[in-house]
Motif scaffolding. Structure first.
Motif, short mmCIF file in Angstrom:
data_model
loop_
_atom_site.label_atom_id
_atom_site.label_comp_id
_atom_site.label_asym_id
_atom_site.label_seq_id
_atom_site.Cartn_x
_atom_site.Cartn_y
_atom_site.Cartn_z
N ARG A 31 -105.94 48.01 -28.81
CA ARG A 31 -107.22 47.43 -28.40
C ARG A 31 -107.28 47.07 -26.93
NH1 ARG A 31 -110.29 45.52 -32.61
NH2 ARG A 31 -111.84 45.34 -30.98
N ALA A 32 -106.16 46.75 -26.30
CA ALA A 32 -106.17 46.38 -24.88
C ALA A 32 -104.78 46.56 -24.30
CB ALA A 32 -106.62 44.94 -24.70
N GLY A 75 -90.56 50.54 -23.91
CA GLY A 75 -90.14 49.62 -22.86
C GLY A 75 -91.20 48.64 -22.43
N GLU A 76 -92.35 48.58 -23.11
CA GLU A 76 -93.39 47.62 -22.79
C GLU A 76 -93.47 46.55 -23.87
OE1 GLU A 76 -97.11 49.48 -21.91
OE2 GLU A 76 -96.32 50.56 -20.17
N ALA A 77 -94.22 45.49 -23.59
CA ALA A 77 -94.42 44.43 -24.57
C ALA A 77 -95.64 44.77 -25.43
CB ALA A 77 -94.63 43.10 -23.87
N HIS A 78 -95.55 44.45 -26.71
CA HIS A 78 -96.64 44.73 -27.64
C HIS A 78 -96.86 43.53 -28.55
CE1 HIS A 78 -96.72 49.12 -26.78
NE2 HIS A 78 -95.42 48.94 -26.56
N ILE A 79 -98.12 43.25 -28.84
CA ILE A 79 -98.49 42.21 -29.80
C ILE A 79 -99.38 42.85 -30.86
CG2 ILE A 79 -99.69 40.02 -30.17
CD1 ILE A 79 -99.05 39.32 -27.25
N PRO A 102 -93.98 45.70 -17.42
CA PRO A 102 -95.14 45.72 -16.52
C PRO A 102 -96.46 45.42 -17.21
CG PRO A 102 -94.52 47.96 -17.10
CD PRO A 102 -93.51 47.05 -17.75
N SER A 103 -96.47 45.49 -18.55
CA SER A 103 -97.74 45.37 -19.27
C SER A 103 -97.54 44.75 -20.64
CB SER A 103 -98.39 46.76 -19.46
OG SER A 103 -98.53 47.44 -18.24
N VAL A 104 -98.61 44.18 -21.15
CA VAL A 104 -98.67 43.73 -22.54
C VAL A 104 -99.76 44.52 -23.24
CG1 VAL A 104 -99.19 41.82 -24.08
CG2 VAL A 104 -97.82 41.41 -22.06
N ASN A 105 -99.42 45.09 -24.37
CA ASN A 105 -100.37 45.88 -25.16
C ASN A 105 -100.78 45.10 -26.40
OD1 ASN A 105 -100.14 48.79 -23.84
ND2 ASN A 105 -98.10 47.91 -23.94
N LEU A 106 -102.07 45.01 -26.64
CA LEU A 106 -102.60 44.25 -27.76
C LEU A 106 -103.11 45.22 -28.83
CD1 LEU A 106 -103.15 41.36 -28.71
CD2 LEU A 106 -105.41 41.53 -27.66
#
Length: 509
Positions: free
Chosen positions: A83-84, A200-204, A72-76
Motif C-alpha cells: 500500500r505504501a 533487505g528493506e523493512a516491511h510492516i 532505506p525504506s519502510v514498506n506498508l
C-alpha cells in the motif's frame, strides 16, 4: 571520598555510552553488570540518525554503520497488498548525514561499545551485582557482590543506575515508576527468510486481528516482531509455530529457519524522578515504553550523553552541582512525551474489533501514502522518527530564539561547498558557530576563553535551515544550541556562563 568518580551499574548500550563519554573526558569510571555478557536475544535493533550524529564525537558512527545494515525504506502492506513505500532518502538527505534507519542488533552493538571502552582501559566487571548502597553529601558507598561470592565496598562520587526496567538502583531509592503494562503479549523471532520481501528493506504487514514487522539486518535474514493474540495461560511457553502467520503470509514471505524465538510483555512507565542526591537513573531504569518506532535504546543513549558532559564539568569543578539538576529537567519531559506518543500508536496497532480492523487495514495505509507525498508532513515524520526533532527549548540551559532555530534545538545540519557544519561537533566542548562574519569582539572573547570559534561563509542553504546571518550560536558539549546572541551583544556569552556558574577550561576533548 576516595575511589571512583562514577560507578555505573549496568552494561547495556546506555551504561556503556555513559562510560565511554565520561572516560574520554578524563572521568574515572567503574562499570559493573550482573550478567555474564550481552544477551543474545536482545530486542533493540534500530539505531536512529540522531544517535549516529552524536556517535561522531567518539568516532563511532562509521564503525556502527559498517557493522549494521541500512534500511532505506519502510514498506506498508495491508491484507497482502503493498500500500505504501516510505523512503527516508528524499527528505533525510537534506536534514542529516544519516538519512536511513540502521538495523544493528543490540548484543552486537554492546560488544562494539565494550571493546571501545576496553581499548580506553576500562573493562566491564561481569557477574558483579549491586547489593546495596548509601549516600551522603560526599558521595556513595556501594556494596557489590563479586563473582567469587565475596563482597566489596566501592566508594564513588556519583552512581548511575543503567540497570534496566527492573532497576535495583531505582528500587533502593524507592522512586515511583508510574505507568502500567499492556495486556498484549509480543513475540520476536530471528529468522532466515526468502521471498519477494526478503529484499533487505523493512516491511510492516497489517491484517484483521494481526500484524507483523520485518526488520532486515542482511538480505535473507531479519527480525520479526508480532503480536500474540491468544492470551491463554502459559503464553511464555509458545513456539513460533503457535502464533498466527496471517500477517507473515501477507508479506509473501517464507520463513526458512527460526534461529531463536521469544515472547515478552510491553510496559509503559516513567520514573517519578531521574535524580536523588548523588544517584541518577538512566535509560530503561528511568523510562520504558512500547517498541513502536524503535525509540527505547536511542533514548537511553541520549540520556547518557546528556548526563556525561554535566558530570564531567562538575567533577572537574568547572560547574556547580546544580548543573546536574538540568539532566532530569531536560530528559524527563521527553520521556513522558515519548511514552504518550508510543502509547497512542501501540493502542492503534493492537486495538481489536471490526472498526479497529477497518481503520488499521484500510484507512491508515491510504492516509500514510497520501501524507508521505506532502513534503512538510514527510519531513515532520522523519524528524520525529530520527529524534532530530528532540529539543530542550525552555530548559534551564537554553536561551534566546533567533529565526526558526531556538536555544535548546539540535543545530541544523548544513553541508555546502564541502563544508560540513557538524564536523566540529566531534569535540566534546563548548564552541561557537557564526554563519557569515564574526563581529564586535566575538573572536577576541573566544580566544580569551579558549572556546573554539567556527566561521562559515553565509549561503542560502543556511537561511533555508533557519540559521540567521552573523548571529552567534553557542553550542553545548552535547552539540545542542545553548544560546543565540545578536552579533552586537558579545557580552551575552559572558553572562550566560556567569548566570550558571560555569567556568570554561583551557583543556578540551
Amino acid at each position: 571520598m576516595a575511589g571512583e568518580d562514577v560507578l555505573i551499574v549496568g552494561a547495556g548500550p546506555t551504561g556503556l555510552v555513559l562510560a565511554l563519554w565520561l572516560t574520554v573526558q578524563g572521568v574515572k569510571v567503574r562499570v559493573v553488570d550482573q550478567n555474564t555478557g550481552p544477551g543474545p536475544t536482545s530486542r533493540a535493533m534500530v539505531v536512529h540518525a540522531r544517535t549516529l550524529e552524536l556517535y561522531r564525537q567518539l568516532d563511532l558512527a562509521e564503525a556502527v554503520i559498517d557493522a549494521g545494515y541500512r534500511n532505506p525504506s519502510v514498506n506498508l502492506w495491508a491484507k497482502g497488498r503493498a500500500r505504501a513505500r516510505i523512503s527516508f532518502s528524499p527528505t533525510g538527505t537534506k536534514l542529516t548525514p544519516y538519512p536511513f534507519v540502521l538495523v544493528y542488533p543490540q548484543d552486537h552493538h554492546e560488544r562494539l561499545l565494550a571493546a571501545r571502552l576496553e581499548a580506553l582501559g576500562v573493562r566491564v566487571e561481569r557477574q558483579t551485582e549491586l547489593v546495596d548502597f548509601e549516600q551522603d553529601e560526599n558521595g556513595v558507598r556501594a556494596r557489590l557482590l563479586l563473582p567469587d561470592g565475596r563482597e566489596e565496598i566501592c566508594a564513588t562520587r556519583y552512581l548511575a543506575g543503567c540497570d534496566g526496567a527492573r532497576s535495583a538502583v531505582r528500587h533502593k531509592l524507592a522512586i515511583g515508576f508510574t505507568g502500567g503494562t499492556y495486556n498484549q503479549t509480543f513475540y520476536v523471532a530471528d529468522v532466515d527468510v526468502s521471498g519477494a520481501t526478503a529484499n533487505g528493506e523493512a516491511h510492516i504487514s497489517l491484517e484483521n486481528g494481526d500484524f507483523v514487522a520485518l526488520l532486515a539486518y542482511a538480505e535473507g535474514r531479519g527480525r520479526l516482531i508480532g503480536l500474540v493474540r491468544d492470551e491463554r495461560e502459559g503464553a511464555g511457553g509458545l513456539t513460533f509455530d503457535d502464533v498466527s502467520h496471517r500477517a507473515i503470509d501477507g508479506l509473501r514471505l517464507t520463513v526458512d529457519k527460526v534461529n531463536w524465538f521469544s515472547t515478552y510483555r510491553v510496559h509503559h512507565r516513567v520514573a517519578d524522578s531521574f535524580r536523588q542526591g548523588k544517584v541518577f537513573l538512566v535509560g530503561d531504569a528511568a523510562h520504558v515504553h512500547s517498541p513502536v518506532g524503535g525509540q527505547g535504546m536511542n533514548t537511553g543513549i541520549g540520556d547518557a550523553i546528556n548526563l556525561a558532559w554535566k558530570l564531567a564539568s562538575v567533577l572537574k569543578r568547572e560547574a556547580p552541582d546544580t548543573l546536574l539538576d538540568s539532566y532530569e529537567s531536560e530528559r524527563i519531559g521527553f520521556a513522558r512525551q515519548l511514552v504518550e506518543t508510543t502509547d497512542r500508536l501501540f493502542t492503534f496497532v493492537t486495538a481489536e474489533g471490526n472498526v479497529a480492523d477497518f481503520l488499521r487495514v484500510h484507512i491508515a495505509p491510504a492516509l500514510a501514502g497520501i501524507a508521505y507525498r506532502v513534503g512538510g508532513i514527510r519531513e515532520f515524520l522523519f524528524r520525529i522518527l530520527s529524534q532530530t526533532q528532540l529539543n530542550y527549548r525552555g530548559g534551564p540551559l537554553s536561551r534566546v530564539a533567533r529565526g526558526r532555530v531556538q536555544g535548546g534545538d539540535r543545530l541544523p545540519w548544513v553541508c555546502t561547498n564541502g563544508l560540513d557544519n557538524h564536523a566540529s561537533l566531534s569535540a566534546i566542548a563548548w564552541q561557537v558557530h557564526v554563519y557569515g562574519e564574526a563581529r564586535n569582539g566575538i573572536a577576541a572573547w573566544c580566544a580569551a576563553k579558549h572556546v573554539p570559534l567556527h566561521l562559515f561563509p553565509w549561503s542560502s542553504q543556511h537561511a533555508e535551515a533557519g540559521l540567521v546571518r552573523d548571529a552567534v550560536y553557542l553550542l553545548r558539549p552535547d552539540t545542542y544550541v545553548a544560546l543565540i546572541a545578536d552579533p552586537a551583544m558579545p557580552e551575552a556569552l559572558e553572562s550566560y556562563f556567569a548566570e550558571r556558574g560555569i567556568r570554561l577550561s583551557a583543556t578540551r576533548v
